[in-house]
Design an enzyme around this catalytic site. Structure first.
Site, PDB file in Angstrom:
ATOM      1  N   ASN A   9       0.854  -1.188   0.000  1.00  0.00           N
ATOM      2  CA  ASN A   9       0.000   0.000   0.000  1.00  0.00           C
ATOM      3  C   ASN A   9       0.891   1.239   0.000  1.00  0.00           C
ATOM      4  O   ASN A   9       1.538   1.538   1.005  1.00  0.00           O
ATOM      5  CB  ASN A   9      -0.885  -0.040   1.264  1.00  0.00           C
ATOM      6  CG  ASN A   9      -1.685   1.231   1.453  1.00  0.00           C
ATOM      7  OD1 ASN A   9      -1.853   2.018   0.521  1.00  0.00           O
ATOM      8  ND2 ASN A   9      -2.179   1.428   2.662  1.00  0.00           N
ATOM      9  N   TRP A  10       0.906   1.949  -1.123  1.00  0.00           N
ATOM     10  CA  TRP A  10       1.819   3.091  -1.246  1.00  0.00           C
ATOM     11  C   TRP A  10       1.266   4.355  -0.575  1.00  0.00           C
ATOM     12  O   TRP A  10       1.951   5.364  -0.513  1.00  0.00           O
ATOM     13  CB  TRP A  10       2.106   3.370  -2.723  1.00  0.00           C
ATOM     14  CG  TRP A  10       2.813   2.256  -3.424  1.00  0.00           C
ATOM     15  CD1 TRP A  10       3.310   1.103  -2.872  1.00  0.00           C
ATOM     16  CD2 TRP A  10       3.139   2.184  -4.825  1.00  0.00           C
ATOM     17  NE1 TRP A  10       3.904   0.324  -3.837  1.00  0.00           N
ATOM     18  CE2 TRP A  10       3.817   0.961  -5.045  1.00  0.00           C
ATOM     19  CE3 TRP A  10       2.920   3.029  -5.916  1.00  0.00           C
ATOM     20  CZ2 TRP A  10       4.272   0.570  -6.303  1.00  0.00           C
ATOM     21  CZ3 TRP A  10       3.374   2.652  -7.176  1.00  0.00           C
ATOM     22  CH2 TRP A  10       4.049   1.436  -7.367  1.00  0.00           C
ATOM     23  N   LYS A  11       0.035   4.325  -0.138  1.00  0.00           N
ATOM     24  CA  LYS A  11      -0.591   5.480   0.536  1.00  0.00           C
ATOM     25  C   LYS A  11      -0.410   6.749  -0.305  1.00  0.00           C
ATOM     26  O   LYS A  11      -0.437   6.690  -1.525  1.00  0.00           O
ATOM     27  CB  LYS A  11      -0.019   5.649   1.946  1.00  0.00           C
ATOM     28  CG  LYS A  11       0.026   4.351   2.745  1.00  0.00           C
ATOM     29  CD  LYS A  11       0.260   4.599   4.200  1.00  0.00           C
ATOM     30  CE  LYS A  11       0.514   3.280   4.900  1.00  0.00           C
ATOM     31  NZ  LYS A  11       0.335   3.347   6.329  1.00  0.00           N
ATOM     32  N   HIS A  97      -9.381   0.781   5.327  1.00  0.00           N
ATOM     33  CA  HIS A  97      -8.033   0.935   5.892  1.00  0.00           C
ATOM     34  C   HIS A  97      -8.130   1.847   7.120  1.00  0.00           C
ATOM     35  O   HIS A  97      -8.925   2.784   7.141  1.00  0.00           O
ATOM     36  CB  HIS A  97      -7.085   1.536   4.844  1.00  0.00           C
ATOM     37  CG  HIS A  97      -5.659   1.526   5.310  1.00  0.00           C
ATOM     38  ND1 HIS A  97      -5.165   2.488   6.164  1.00  0.00           N
ATOM     39  CD2 HIS A  97      -4.643   0.663   5.079  1.00  0.00           C
ATOM     40  CE1 HIS A  97      -3.901   2.212   6.434  1.00  0.00           C
ATOM     41  NE2 HIS A  97      -3.557   1.110   5.789  1.00  0.00           N
ATOM     42  N   GLU A  99      -6.458   4.240   8.182  1.00  0.00           N
ATOM     43  CA  GLU A  99      -6.304   5.693   7.957  1.00  0.00           C
ATOM     44  C   GLU A  99      -7.599   6.287   7.408  1.00  0.00           C
ATOM     45  O   GLU A  99      -7.911   7.448   7.648  1.00  0.00           O
ATOM     46  CB  GLU A  99      -5.103   5.940   7.031  1.00  0.00           C
ATOM     47  CG  GLU A  99      -3.792   5.734   7.800  1.00  0.00           C
ATOM     48  CD  GLU A  99      -2.657   5.144   7.002  1.00  0.00           C
ATOM     49  OE1 GLU A  99      -2.686   5.188   5.760  1.00  0.00           O
ATOM     50  OE2 GLU A  99      -1.722   4.612   7.642  1.00  0.00           O
ATOM     51  N   GLU A 169      -5.002  -5.418  10.795  1.00  0.00           N
ATOM     52  CA  GLU A 169      -4.003  -4.365  10.934  1.00  0.00           C
ATOM     53  C   GLU A 169      -4.231  -3.619  12.249  1.00  0.00           C
ATOM     54  O   GLU A 169      -5.027  -2.674  12.305  1.00  0.00           O
ATOM     55  CB  GLU A 169      -4.116  -3.372   9.772  1.00  0.00           C
ATOM     56  CG  GLU A 169      -3.851  -3.991   8.419  1.00  0.00           C
ATOM     57  CD  GLU A 169      -3.292  -2.956   7.451  1.00  0.00           C
ATOM     58  OE1 GLU A 169      -2.145  -3.152   7.012  1.00  0.00           O
ATOM     59  OE2 GLU A 169      -3.968  -1.965   7.179  1.00  0.00           O
ATOM     60  N   GLY A 175       2.665   2.000  10.675  1.00  0.00           N
ATOM     61  CA  GLY A 175       3.549   3.148  10.496  1.00  0.00           C
ATOM     62  C   GLY A 175       4.291   3.549  11.757  1.00  0.00           C
ATOM     63  O   GLY A 175       4.884   4.621  11.833  1.00  0.00           O
ATOM     64  N   SER A 215       3.766  -2.340  10.197  1.00  0.00           N
ATOM     65  CA  SER A 215       5.229  -2.281  10.315  1.00  0.00           C
ATOM     66  C   SER A 215       5.919  -3.588   9.904  1.00  0.00           C
ATOM     67  O   SER A 215       6.890  -4.013  10.538  1.00  0.00           O
ATOM     68  CB  SER A 215       5.649  -1.864  11.730  1.00  0.00           C
ATOM     69  OG  SER A 215       5.172  -0.556  12.006  1.00  0.00           O
ATOM     70  N   GLY A 236       2.958  -1.314   4.206  1.00  0.00           N
ATOM     71  CA  GLY A 236       2.901   0.111   3.876  1.00  0.00           C
ATOM     72  C   GLY A 236       4.284   0.624   3.539  1.00  0.00           C
ATOM     73  O   GLY A 236       4.799   0.412   2.435  1.00  0.00           O
ATOM     74  N   GLY A 237       4.927   1.284   4.507  1.00  0.00           N
ATOM     75  CA  GLY A 237       6.214   1.956   4.279  1.00  0.00           C
ATOM     76  C   GLY A 237       7.251   1.101   3.551  1.00  0.00           C
ATOM     77  O   GLY A 237       7.931   1.585   2.641  1.00  0.00           O
TER      78      GLY A 237
HETATM   79  C1  PEP Z   1      -0.579  -0.149   5.882  1.00  0.00           C
HETATM   80  O1  PEP Z   1      -0.570   0.920   5.312  1.00  0.00           O
HETATM   81  O2  PEP Z   1      -1.541  -0.892   5.700  1.00  0.00           O
HETATM   82  C2  PEP Z   1       0.531  -0.509   6.762  1.00  0.00           C
HETATM   83  C3  PEP Z   1       0.479  -1.660   7.361  1.00  0.00           C
HETATM   84  O3  PEP Z   1       1.563   0.403   6.900  1.00  0.00           O
HETATM   85  P1  PEP Z   1       3.027   0.123   7.527  1.00  0.00           P
HETATM   86  O4  PEP Z   1       3.532  -1.161   6.917  1.00  0.00           O
HETATM   87  O5  PEP Z   1       3.836   1.313   7.125  1.00  0.00           O
HETATM   88  O6  PEP Z   1       2.847   0.003   9.006  1.00  0.00           O
END
Ligand code: PEP
Length: 253
Positions: A9-11, A97, A99, A169, A175, A215, A236-237
């Site tokens: 997920n590039w957000k 999600h 966010e 999640e 994050g 993470s 994500g990141g």
């Molecule tokens: C996500 O955006 O779904 C996520 C899990 O982010 P991260 O891996 O950065 O915690």
């Protein structure tokens, strides 16, 4: 046997050039190696979907969207329909999600409507569920996850349900660099699978993939994937660096 599934997920990241470069780099590193063994998807911002679809074409890497609206067309300024996502080559779509739930303010009911519309529109939704830190500390993790599941898939037939992937999640792990331990992830994943068995049936519950997100990095991916009910990873990141993302995919194989 559930096929592993890793999605990035590039957000709200990348631009027109770096999104294509990242997608091409992931596709080139995987080419031919993962076919049939694992599902891989990249999830860029809406505006780069089409160019990313072209960049990964015939590599086996699928493309997903980060959100969708439940209406098909009309006066809904700023929204994107399932048919539009399908039209530009999307396979998957994230629904709920954290966010979107906690930053943008999406309700459980809205998430459910988006998920149902996505399936009707031929997309494969990934329903994100998970508790806040204060909810975990108050012993409410299962209650919150059950509510997200119940409202997310409300009224879906078993046939439609088979299009759904669940992503657990925990919000406190997204994050933050603070990953759930493999045991913490397994406990909630097992709870989700039991919930599915009770709401539908055991066979369907055994087929539905439940991803962990929060993470995930190349160095913790394998331990998470070794858990019985962890079928994949929503990243994500760490999905913004092709080499790290590819290492996570390799750890999930
Ligand atoms: C996500 O955006 O779904 C996520 C899990 O982010 P991260 O891996 O950065 O915690």
């Amino acid at each position: 046997m559930r096929k592993p599934f890793v999605a990035g997920n590039w957000k709200l990241n990348t631009d027109s050039r770096s999104s294509v470069e990242l997608a091409k780099s992931v596709a080139a590193s995987l080419s031919g190696r993962v076919a049939g063994q694992i599902s891989v998807a990249v999830i860029p911002p809406f505006v780069y979907l089409q160019s990313v679809v072209r960049a990964v074409s015939s590599s086996g890497v699928a493309v997903g969207a980060q959100d969708v609206y439940f209406e098909q067309k009309g006066a809904f300024t700023g929204e994107i329909s399932p048919a539009m996502l399908k039209d530009v080559g999307c396979t998957y779509v994230l629904c709920g999600h954290s966010e979107r739930r906690h930053v943008i303010g999406e309700t459980d009911e809205l998430v459910g409507r988006k998920l149902a519309a996505s399936i009707s529109g031929g997309l494969l939704p990934v329903l994100c569920v998970g508790e806040l830190l204060e909810e975990r500390d108050a012993g409410q993790t299962e209650q919150v996850v059950a509510r997200h599941l119940r409202t997310g898939v409300s009224g879906l037939s078993a046939e439609k349900m088979s299009a759904v992937t669940i992503a657990y999640e925990p919000v406190w792990a997204i994050g933050t660099g603070r990953t759930a331990t493999p045991q913490q992830a397994q406990e909630v994943h097992a709870f989700i699978r039991n919930w599915l068995a009770e709401a539908y049936d055991k066979t369907l519950a055994e087929e539905i993939r439940v991803l962990y997100g929060g993470s995930v990095k190349a160095d913790n991916a394998r331990a998470l994937m070794q858990q019985q009910d962890v079928d994949g990873l929503l990243v994500g990141g760490a999905s913004l660096k092709a080499d790290e993302f590819v290492r996570i995919i390799e750890a999930a194989l």
